[in-house]
Design a protein around this motif. Sequence first.
Motif, PDB file in Angstrom:
ATOM      1  N   UNK A  96      39.410  42.777  46.769  1.00 58.90           N
ATOM      2  CA  UNK A  96      38.481  43.518  45.907  1.00 58.90           C
ATOM      3  C   UNK A  96      38.791  43.272  44.426  1.00 58.90           C
ATOM      4  N   UNK A  97      40.057  43.383  44.053  1.00 62.80           N
ATOM      5  CA  UNK A  97      40.417  43.224  42.642  1.00 62.80           C
ATOM      6  C   UNK A  97      40.217  41.776  42.199  1.00 62.80           C
ATOM      7  N   UNK A 145      34.213  38.218  38.658  1.00 62.55           N
ATOM      8  CA  UNK A 145      32.883  38.558  38.160  1.00 62.55           C
ATOM      9  C   UNK A 145      32.895  39.101  36.739  1.00 62.55           C
ATOM     10  N   UNK A 146      33.992  39.775  36.333  1.00 64.03           N
ATOM     11  CA  UNK A 146      33.942  40.522  35.077  1.00 64.03           C
ATOM     12  C   UNK A 146      35.075  40.213  34.103  1.00 64.03           C
ATOM     13  N   UNK A 147      35.764  39.104  34.294  1.00 66.36           N
ATOM     14  CA  UNK A 147      36.959  38.867  33.476  1.00 66.36           C
ATOM     15  C   UNK A 147      36.669  38.876  31.977  1.00 66.36           C
ATOM     16  N   UNK A 148      35.497  38.427  31.593  1.00 65.09           N
ATOM     17  CA  UNK A 148      35.185  38.354  30.161  1.00 65.09           C
ATOM     18  C   UNK A 148      35.084  39.726  29.505  1.00 65.09           C
ATOM     19  N   UNK A 149      34.787  40.743  30.290  1.00 68.31           N
ATOM     20  CA  UNK A 149      34.570  42.080  29.716  1.00 68.31           C
ATOM     21  C   UNK A 149      35.727  43.050  29.978  1.00 68.31           C
ATOM     22  N   UNK A 150      36.771  42.595  30.643  1.00 67.63           N
ATOM     23  CA  UNK A 150      37.913  43.470  30.936  1.00 67.63           C
ATOM     24  C   UNK A 150      38.913  43.382  29.796  1.00 67.63           C
ATOM     25  N   UNK A 201      52.162  41.281  42.816  1.00 64.81           N
ATOM     26  CA  UNK A 201      50.729  41.071  43.019  1.00 64.81           C
ATOM     27  C   UNK A 201      49.929  41.501  41.798  1.00 64.81           C
ATOM     28  N   UNK A 202      50.315  42.614  41.197  1.00 59.62           N
ATOM     29  CA  UNK A 202      49.624  43.074  39.991  1.00 59.62           C
ATOM     30  C   UNK A 202      49.811  42.067  38.861  1.00 59.62           C
ATOM     31  N   UNK A 203      51.028  41.534  38.724  1.00 58.78           N
ATOM     32  CA  UNK A 203      51.299  40.536  37.691  1.00 58.78           C
ATOM     33  C   UNK A 203      50.463  39.282  37.909  1.00 58.78           C
ATOM     34  N   UNK A 204      50.328  38.848  39.167  1.00 56.73           N
ATOM     35  CA  UNK A 204      49.554  37.634  39.450  1.00 56.73           C
ATOM     36  C   UNK A 204      48.073  37.828  39.158  1.00 56.73           C
ATOM     37  N   UNK A 205      47.559  39.015  39.432  1.00 60.02           N
ATOM     38  CA  UNK A 205      46.166  39.305  39.111  1.00 60.02           C
ATOM     39  C   UNK A 205      45.954  39.333  37.598  1.00 60.02           C
ATOM     40  N   UNK A 206      46.905  39.898  36.872  1.00 62.45           N
ATOM     41  CA  UNK A 206      46.818  39.920  35.413  1.00 62.45           C
ATOM     42  C   UNK A 206      46.906  38.501  34.847  1.00 62.45           C
ATOM     43  N   UNK A 207      47.738  37.671  35.467  1.00 62.18           N
ATOM     44  CA  UNK A 207      47.835  36.279  35.043  1.00 62.18           C
ATOM     45  C   UNK A 207      46.495  35.575  35.210  1.00 62.18           C
ATOM     46  N   UNK A 208      45.849  35.778  36.356  1.00 62.52           N
ATOM     47  CA  UNK A 208      44.514  35.207  36.590  1.00 62.52           C
ATOM     48  C   UNK A 208      43.534  35.701  35.536  1.00 62.52           C
ATOM     49  N   UNK A 246      44.081  36.918  32.415  1.00 62.59           N
ATOM     50  CA  UNK A 246      44.340  36.437  31.058  1.00 62.59           C
ATOM     51  C   UNK A 246      44.044  34.944  30.918  1.00 62.59           C
ATOM     52  N   UNK A 247      44.363  34.171  31.941  1.00 64.45           N
ATOM     53  CA  UNK A 247      44.051  32.742  31.897  1.00 64.45           C
ATOM     54  C   UNK A 247      42.539  32.516  31.845  1.00 64.45           C
ATOM     55  N   UNK A 248      41.803  33.250  32.664  1.00 68.18           N
ATOM     56  CA  UNK A 248      40.339  33.110  32.649  1.00 68.18           C
ATOM     57  C   UNK A 248      39.766  33.483  31.287  1.00 68.18           C
ATOM     58  N   UNK A 249      40.291  34.533  30.686  1.00 65.66           N
ATOM     59  CA  UNK A 249      39.790  34.964  29.387  1.00 65.66           C
ATOM     60  C   UNK A 249      40.026  33.918  28.304  1.00 65.66           C
ATOM     61  N   UNK A 250      41.044  33.081  28.481  1.00 65.47           N
ATOM     62  CA  UNK A 250      41.329  32.019  27.505  1.00 65.47           C
ATOM     63  C   UNK A 250      40.688  30.691  27.894  1.00 65.47           C
TER      64      UNK A 250
END
Length: 319
Positions: free
Chosen positions: A93-94, A100-105, A182-189, A191-195
């Motif tokens: 889910x996360x 879908x929403x990485x640009x707005x998070x 797992x939380x760190x890996x999701x945050x990594x995904x 932040x990378x997408x946002x850049x």
Amino acid sequence: MDSVTQQPEGIAFSPAILLKLCTIHEHRGAEQLACARNPEALDAYREATMFQSALAATRMEGMTIGDTRLRCLAREEAEPQSPAERFAMGYLYVWGLIEQRYASIRLSPGTIQQLHRDMLWYEKAEDAGEWKDETETPAAIRDLCREYQAAKRSKDGIPMQSIFVFYRAFTAIAPFERYNTSCANLLLLLLLCQEGYTVGLHVSLDAALEGNKRKLGNAAKKSKDHAGDETYAIRMLETLLACYETQTEYLQRMGQRVSNEARIRAYFDQIEEPVTKRAIMDANPSMSQKTVERILQKMQDEGAIRKIGAARATRYKRR
């Protein structure tokens, strides 16, 4: 609290780091060019990557769930029963939310708590989104987020370096009682997408991190400060570069007008171990299940591959 994300003034990146950064940017340029020509070029890989990521994350948390079972749960054909199933569904889910929403998070302590809460939604756990303590942890995460944002605004900083340092600092703080990796890996995904480094949406970043887990762990232990351990940066760049190399292979395959049968045959040429039909389909997401089954049957009839096991235990191996 000492700065954990800003690059020390005057530090010089080694040739090894610069080479890997340049190579990654070359791969990213190829991705952007391919997507400019065909915006849907890599979309077929997203579903397979999502499931591969959830499976890898579950393993890294010391649990296991089968691919078939996870897909069954995702189609709502059954309810998650075990801790592994509930975790994997929350991770799916996360991951989908970020896709879908990485640009707005916006990165903030509240966002991190919400992502953790969503990841544990199927568990209905009391500790979902709760810091492990109410004294040091909230301040540490707040400072970490602020310093990351400051590093982003800096004209001298390199975004990827700031992301890697944030990731390492987050795992060191380990703000929750469980599922910090797992939380760190999701945050990594995220932040990378946002850049602009969206490779993790097409190639499983979690699986790559899992494969490089020992080297990354050793590099993190050797680090004496938050600001610049070269070995750790190199290991992280190697992990990301491996994802980009795989994605480039996908793009090259799409650029070559190769028949479905030739692709399946080439796939078997590259592997030694028995593989499931699902693994074959994940590696060739543009093909339908019927197409894959037809080609597998033809290759069996020719004696090019052999079938091992039956039903869910079925595997295929090159002769």
